[in-house]
Design an enzyme around this catalytic site. Structure first.
Site, PDB file in Angstrom:
ATOM      1  N   LYS A   1      39.874  45.794  45.127  1.00 33.78           N
ATOM      2  CA  LYS A   1      41.080  46.606  44.937  1.00 33.78           C
ATOM      3  C   LYS A   1      41.554  46.952  46.341  1.00 33.78           C
ATOM      4  O   LYS A   1      41.227  48.009  46.893  1.00 33.78           O
ATOM      5  CB  LYS A   1      40.756  47.870  44.134  1.00 33.78           C
TER       6      LYS A   1
ATOM      7  N   ASP B   1      39.640  53.467  39.741  1.00 33.89           N
ATOM      8  CA  ASP B   1      39.820  52.052  39.422  1.00 33.89           C
ATOM      9  C   ASP B   1      38.878  51.176  40.239  1.00 33.89           C
ATOM     10  O   ASP B   1      38.262  50.239  39.717  1.00 33.89           O
ATOM     11  CB  ASP B   1      41.268  51.628  39.680  1.00 33.89           C
TER      12      ASP B   1
ATOM     13  N   GLY C   1      45.913  44.154  42.021  1.00 34.06           N
ATOM     14  CA  GLY C   1      47.012  44.716  42.787  1.00 34.06           C
ATOM     15  C   GLY C   1      47.162  46.209  42.551  1.00 34.06           C
ATOM     16  O   GLY C   1      46.359  46.839  41.864  1.00 34.06           O
ATOM     17  N   VAL C   2      48.202  46.776  43.121  1.00 33.36           N
ATOM     18  CA  VAL C   2      48.481  48.202  42.946  1.00 33.36           C
ATOM     19  C   VAL C   2      49.864  48.339  42.336  1.00 33.36           C
ATOM     20  O   VAL C   2      50.827  47.737  42.809  1.00 33.36           O
ATOM     21  CB  VAL C   2      48.366  48.964  44.289  1.00 33.36           C
ATOM     22  N   GLY C   3      49.972  49.108  41.249  1.00 33.83           N
ATOM     23  CA  GLY C   3      51.256  49.281  40.583  1.00 33.83           C
ATOM     24  C   GLY C   3      51.792  47.974  40.041  1.00 33.83           C
ATOM     25  O   GLY C   3      51.048  47.119  39.561  1.00 33.83           O
TER      26      GLY C   3
ATOM     27  N   ASN D   1      48.222  43.777  26.900  1.00 33.56           N
ATOM     28  CA  ASN D   1      47.422  44.984  26.695  1.00 33.56           C
ATOM     29  C   ASN D   1      48.228  45.998  25.894  1.00 33.56           C
ATOM     30  O   ASN D   1      49.365  46.337  26.258  1.00 33.56           O
ATOM     31  CB  ASN D   1      47.016  45.606  28.031  1.00 33.56           C
TER      32      ASN D   1
ATOM     33  N   ILE E   1      49.413  50.273  32.969  1.00 34.61           N
ATOM     34  CA  ILE E   1      49.588  49.389  31.820  1.00 34.61           C
ATOM     35  C   ILE E   1      48.330  48.564  31.508  1.00 34.61           C
ATOM     36  O   ILE E   1      48.361  47.700  30.646  1.00 34.61           O
ATOM     37  CB  ILE E   1      50.812  48.454  31.978  1.00 34.61           C
ATOM     38  N   GLY E   2      47.228  48.858  32.221  1.00 35.94           N
ATOM     39  CA  GLY E   2      45.968  48.216  31.877  1.00 35.94           C
ATOM     40  C   GLY E   2      45.467  47.161  32.833  1.00 35.94           C
ATOM     41  O   GLY E   2      44.641  46.326  32.449  1.00 35.94           O
ATOM     42  N   LYS E   3      45.920  47.189  34.089  1.00 40.47           N
ATOM     43  CA  LYS E   3      45.425  46.204  35.056  1.00 40.47           C
ATOM     44  C   LYS E   3      43.922  46.337  35.262  1.00 40.47           C
ATOM     45  O   LYS E   3      43.206  45.339  35.310  1.00 40.47           O
ATOM     46  CB  LYS E   3      46.132  46.355  36.402  1.00 40.47           C
TER      47      LYS E   3
END
Length: 239
Positions: free
Chosen positions: A37, A55, A117-119, A176, A13-15
């Site tokens: 990350k 990422d 973060g992740v997810g 976003n 979603i654009g993190k």
């Protein structure tokens, strides 16, 4: 020195785009920046036989301070799937205490550190702990990235409640654009803006449109990090 934990309402979603945008926006204000990350799921071998995550690489290239990958991404998992499942399959323990130590080392090197973060905010890391527990262990103010599409209102409000339940401050949020054809997009944005301000005192840092060239530098043009900075302008924002 200050750090922010960037959480999302979901995956994809654009993190990373938002995190890279924040790094560019802060550096444009004259702050030195570093990125982290801590858990990355999904890696490919480069021409030199080094495993890399897209990422994590984007974050590193957007920061002004170079950080060893062993610190910035202490847990690089190869499969692009739920991290606790991939970690178990690869025989890796996602040690939150080690991540906290790595963050401490990174944060000492820059004015601003962005931790992505992740997810989503409650993605499991093992049988008992998730990324919410990681954010709480780090003790950082949270910037929430909301993917603007149908269904985002419930996802965003529930995530904000989960952040508050962890005893964390929601410093701000970023909208976003995931679906540029989203119906009543402005009205949805207004709903979240009003509720986040009233319930969490969290300002909107910006709305990133669907960019033809989605880079951190281009995303930064849509973000306002001034609201995170002290009015005196003499010390770093956040904690």
């Amino acid at each position: 020195m200050s750090s922010y934990f960037v959480a999302g309402t979901d995956t994809e979603i654009g993190k990373t785009l938002s995190s890279c945008g924040l790094l560019h926006a802060f550096s444009a204000q004259g702050w030195s920046t570093a990125a982290m990350k801590p858990v990355a799921a999904g890696a490919v071998l480069d021409a030199h036989g080094v495993w890399r995550n897209e990422d994590a690489e984007a974050l590193a290239s957007s920061a002004t301070v170079a950080v060893p990958r062993a610190l910035s991404t202490p847990f690089l998992l190869r499969e692009p799937a739920a991290p606790h499942l991939v970690a178990a399959h690869e025989g890796v323990v996602l040690d939150i205490e080690h991540i906290v130590h790595c963050h401490r080392e990174i944060a000492a090197r820059a004015d601003i550190t962005i931790v992505e973060g992740v997810g989503g905010f409650r993605v499991p890391l093992d049988d008992t702990r998730d990324t919410g527990d990681l954010a709480r262990a780090l003790g950082l103010p949270v910037i929430l990235v909301v993917g603007m599409r149908l269904g985002c209102l419930s996802h965003a409000l529930l995530t904000a409640e989960a952040i508050a339940a962890c005893g964390l401050n929601m410093a701000g949020w970023i909208a976003n654009t995931v679906d540029p054809a989203m119906r009543l997009a402005a009205e949805n944005l207004g709903t979240l803006r009003e509720r986040f301000a009233r319930r969490h005192a969290a300002p909107l840092l910006g709305m990133i449109p669907r960019l033809p060239d989605p880079t951190g530098a281009n995303a930064a043009a849509w973000l306002d990090v001034d609201v995170l900075m002290p009015r005196s302008g003499t010390s770093a924002p956040g904690r």
